[in-house]
Scaffold this motif. Structure first.
Motif, PDB file in Angstrom:
ATOM      1  N   UNK A 154      37.493 -25.010 -29.202  1.00 51.18           N
ATOM      2  CA  UNK A 154      37.384 -26.255 -28.437  1.00 51.18           C
ATOM      3  C   UNK A 154      38.746 -26.772 -27.979  1.00 51.18           C
ATOM      4  N   UNK A 155      39.812 -26.282 -28.607  1.00 53.33           N
ATOM      5  CA  UNK A 155      41.143 -26.763 -28.220  1.00 53.33           C
ATOM      6  C   UNK A 155      42.190 -25.755 -28.671  1.00 53.33           C
ATOM      7  N   UNK A 156      43.145 -25.463 -27.814  1.00 54.71           N
ATOM      8  CA  UNK A 156      44.272 -24.612 -28.187  1.00 54.71           C
ATOM      9  C   UNK A 156      45.558 -25.295 -27.750  1.00 54.71           C
ATOM     10  N   UNK A 157      46.603 -25.064 -28.526  1.00 49.17           N
ATOM     11  CA  UNK A 157      47.913 -25.612 -28.203  1.00 49.17           C
ATOM     12  C   UNK A 157      48.974 -24.671 -28.718  1.00 49.17           C
ATOM     13  N   UNK A 158      50.208 -25.103 -28.701  1.00 45.93           N
ATOM     14  CA  UNK A 158      51.290 -24.276 -29.207  1.00 45.93           C
ATOM     15  C   UNK A 158      51.132 -24.116 -30.715  1.00 45.93           C
ATOM     16  N   UNK A 159      50.863 -22.894 -31.155  1.00 45.83           N
ATOM     17  CA  UNK A 159      50.702 -22.578 -32.579  1.00 45.83           C
ATOM     18  C   UNK A 159      49.597 -23.395 -33.236  1.00 45.83           C
ATOM     19  N   UNK A 160      48.553 -23.726 -32.492  1.00 42.90           N
ATOM     20  CA  UNK A 160      47.454 -24.503 -33.062  1.00 42.90           C
ATOM     21  C   UNK A 160      46.164 -24.172 -32.327  1.00 42.90           C
ATOM     22  N   UNK A 161      45.056 -24.292 -33.057  1.00 42.47           N
ATOM     23  CA  UNK A 161      43.742 -24.100 -32.443  1.00 42.47           C
ATOM     24  C   UNK A 161      42.709 -24.819 -33.294  1.00 42.47           C
ATOM     25  N   UNK A 162      41.719 -25.417 -32.617  1.00 44.36           N
ATOM     26  CA  UNK A 162      40.617 -26.068 -33.319  1.00 44.36           C
ATOM     27  C   UNK A 162      39.309 -25.472 -32.819  1.00 44.36           C
ATOM     28  N   UNK A 163      38.369 -25.301 -33.771  1.00 41.06           N
ATOM     29  CA  UNK A 163      37.111 -24.637 -33.454  1.00 41.06           C
ATOM     30  C   UNK A 163      35.959 -25.385 -34.116  1.00 41.06           C
ATOM     31  N   UNK A 164      34.788 -25.310 -33.485  1.00 42.55           N
ATOM     32  CA  UNK A 164      33.577 -25.938 -34.019  1.00 42.55           C
ATOM     33  C   UNK A 164      32.587 -24.851 -34.418  1.00 42.55           C
ATOM     34  N   UNK A 165      32.044 -24.975 -35.637  1.00 37.86           N
ATOM     35  CA  UNK A 165      31.084 -23.983 -36.133  1.00 37.86           C
ATOM     36  C   UNK A 165      29.828 -23.984 -35.278  1.00 37.86           C
ATOM     37  N   UNK A 166      29.234 -22.793 -35.139  1.00 39.20           N
ATOM     38  CA  UNK A 166      27.987 -22.649 -34.393  1.00 39.20           C
ATOM     39  C   UNK A 166      26.978 -21.898 -35.242  1.00 39.20           C
ATOM     40  N   UNK A 167      25.783 -22.472 -35.398  1.00 44.97           N
ATOM     41  CA  UNK A 167      24.722 -21.790 -36.120  1.00 44.97           C
ATOM     42  C   UNK A 167      24.896 -21.838 -37.623  1.00 44.97           C
ATOM     43  N   UNK A 168      24.051 -21.073 -38.302  1.00 50.35           N
ATOM     44  CA  UNK A 168      24.069 -21.018 -39.761  1.00 50.35           C
ATOM     45  C   UNK A 168      25.218 -20.148 -40.259  1.00 50.35           C
ATOM     46  N   UNK A 169      25.611 -20.323 -41.540  1.00 52.19           N
ATOM     47  CA  UNK A 169      26.619 -19.422 -42.116  1.00 52.19           C
ATOM     48  C   UNK A 169      26.176 -17.967 -42.010  1.00 52.19           C
ATOM     49  N   UNK A 170      27.131 -17.079 -41.851  1.00 55.81           N
ATOM     50  CA  UNK A 170      26.825 -15.661 -41.711  1.00 55.81           C
ATOM     51  C   UNK A 170      26.582 -15.029 -43.078  1.00 55.81           C
ATOM     52  N   UNK A 171      25.722 -14.009 -43.144  1.00 52.75           N
ATOM     53  CA  UNK A 171      25.482 -13.339 -44.431  1.00 52.75           C
ATOM     54  C   UNK A 171      26.740 -12.633 -44.919  1.00 52.75           C
ATOM     55  N   UNK A 172      26.871 -12.553 -46.240  1.00 56.51           N
ATOM     56  CA  UNK A 172      28.041 -11.912 -46.824  1.00 56.51           C
ATOM     57  C   UNK A 172      27.943 -10.400 -46.813  1.00 56.51           C
ATOM     58  N   UNK A 173      29.084  -9.762 -47.050  1.00 61.99           N
ATOM     59  CA  UNK A 173      29.138  -8.299 -47.123  1.00 61.99           C
ATOM     60  C   UNK A 173      29.799  -7.882 -48.434  1.00 61.99           C
ATOM     61  N   UNK A 174      29.446  -8.558 -49.517  1.00 59.31           N
ATOM     62  CA  UNK A 174      30.091  -8.279 -50.794  1.00 59.31           C
ATOM     63  C   UNK A 174      29.365  -7.186 -51.569  1.00 59.31           C
ATOM     64  N   UNK A 175      30.074  -6.593 -52.508  1.00 62.12           N
ATOM     65  CA  UNK A 175      29.558  -5.465 -53.282  1.00 62.12           C
ATOM     66  C   UNK A 175      28.469  -5.908 -54.251  1.00 62.12           C
ATOM     67  N   UNK A 176      27.715  -4.918 -54.749  1.00 62.75           N
ATOM     68  CA  UNK A 176      26.575  -5.194 -55.623  1.00 62.75           C
ATOM     69  C   UNK A 176      26.992  -5.647 -57.015  1.00 62.75           C
TER      70      UNK A 176
END
Length: 237
Positions: free
Chosen positions: A53-75
């Motif tokens: 949503x915004x970028x600047x010198x050495x900075x950036x801001x973002x807004x989450x979209x949707x549900x959290x993503x599933x993990x890829x961790x070991x069993x």
């Protein structure tokens, strides 16, 4: 898969803020612009798609979209305590341990150890953990612990405890490994553990294991051991 960026800080006023290094990578290397969607992960298991949503010198801001993503961790939680090999082979070991799903690597000091990674070396390797996690899709960072003496490490009594030994058991004869359990694997240095060290491990209740008929290098044993452990993880009935 969307390009991934490491963002350990929680959102402020609903927006995620990348640190300077990640923001520069987003805008200058990846050439991302306002309105584009990337993936963020916090290193503690959370990941989400997010729109810039915004970028600047050495900075950036973002807004989450949707549900959290599933993990890829070991069993199961795999902890590997290993003597550090020479040169960039330890870098390779750490990178492949992350890709293999290892939860923690503990550098070991043994009688035949030739490398004692501390300070700036460990900090550099922790950056390798972040970069490798971005590439392989893991959202929980592998822990790279401070060095520990083998004698102290062998006092651990919880979980399934394995020690790499050319005369040890092949995977089909290992103890049962349940999904969700903790498995610890000790890997010695070049030249292996001494007979006395191996005997102390056996006396402390560690099971000697091997992963192949051939003698493996330290870093190969770590990757082969992690793969064998995770392949044997079975649900508890």
């Amino acid at each position: 898969m969307s390009q991934r960026f490491y963002c350990p800080a929680p959102p402020v006023d609903g927006l995620y803020r990348l640190n300077a290094d990640e923001a520069r990578h987003l805008t200058r290397v990846c050439r991302k612009a306002v309105g584009e969607v990337v993936e963020l992960f916090d290193g503690r298991g959370f990941a989400t798609l997010a729109r810039i949503v915004e970028v600047g010198k050495d900075a950036a801001r973002l807004a989450a979209e949707g549900d959290p993503l599933p993990g890829r961790e070991a069993a199961c939680l795999v902890e590997i305590a290993t003597a550090a090999p020479k040169g960039d082979r330890f870098d390779w070991l750490v990178e492949k341990a992350v890709e293999s799903g290892v939860a923690r690597v503990v550098p070991l000091t043994t009688e035949r150890s030739v490398v004692d990674p501390r300070g700036s070396k460990l900090e550099r390797l922790r950056r390798t953990v972040v970069e490798t996690s971005k590439q392989c899709g893991r959202s929980r960072l592998m822990d790279l612990a401070p060095p520990e003496d083998l004698s102290e490490y062998l006092t651990r009594s919880d979980g399934v405890r394995l020690v790499a030994d050319p005369a040890g058991e092949l995977p089909h004869d290992w103890p049962a490994i349940a999904v969700g359990s903790t498995v610890r694997l000790v890997v010695g240095p070049e030249g292996g553990l001494t007979d006395e060290e191996t005997a102390r491990a056996r006396e402390a209740g560690w099971t000697p294991v091997r992963f192949a008929a051939a003698i493996l290098r330290v870093e190969t044993a770590v990757v082969a051991g992690a793969a064998a452990i995770l392949a044997r993880a079975q649900p508890v009935h």
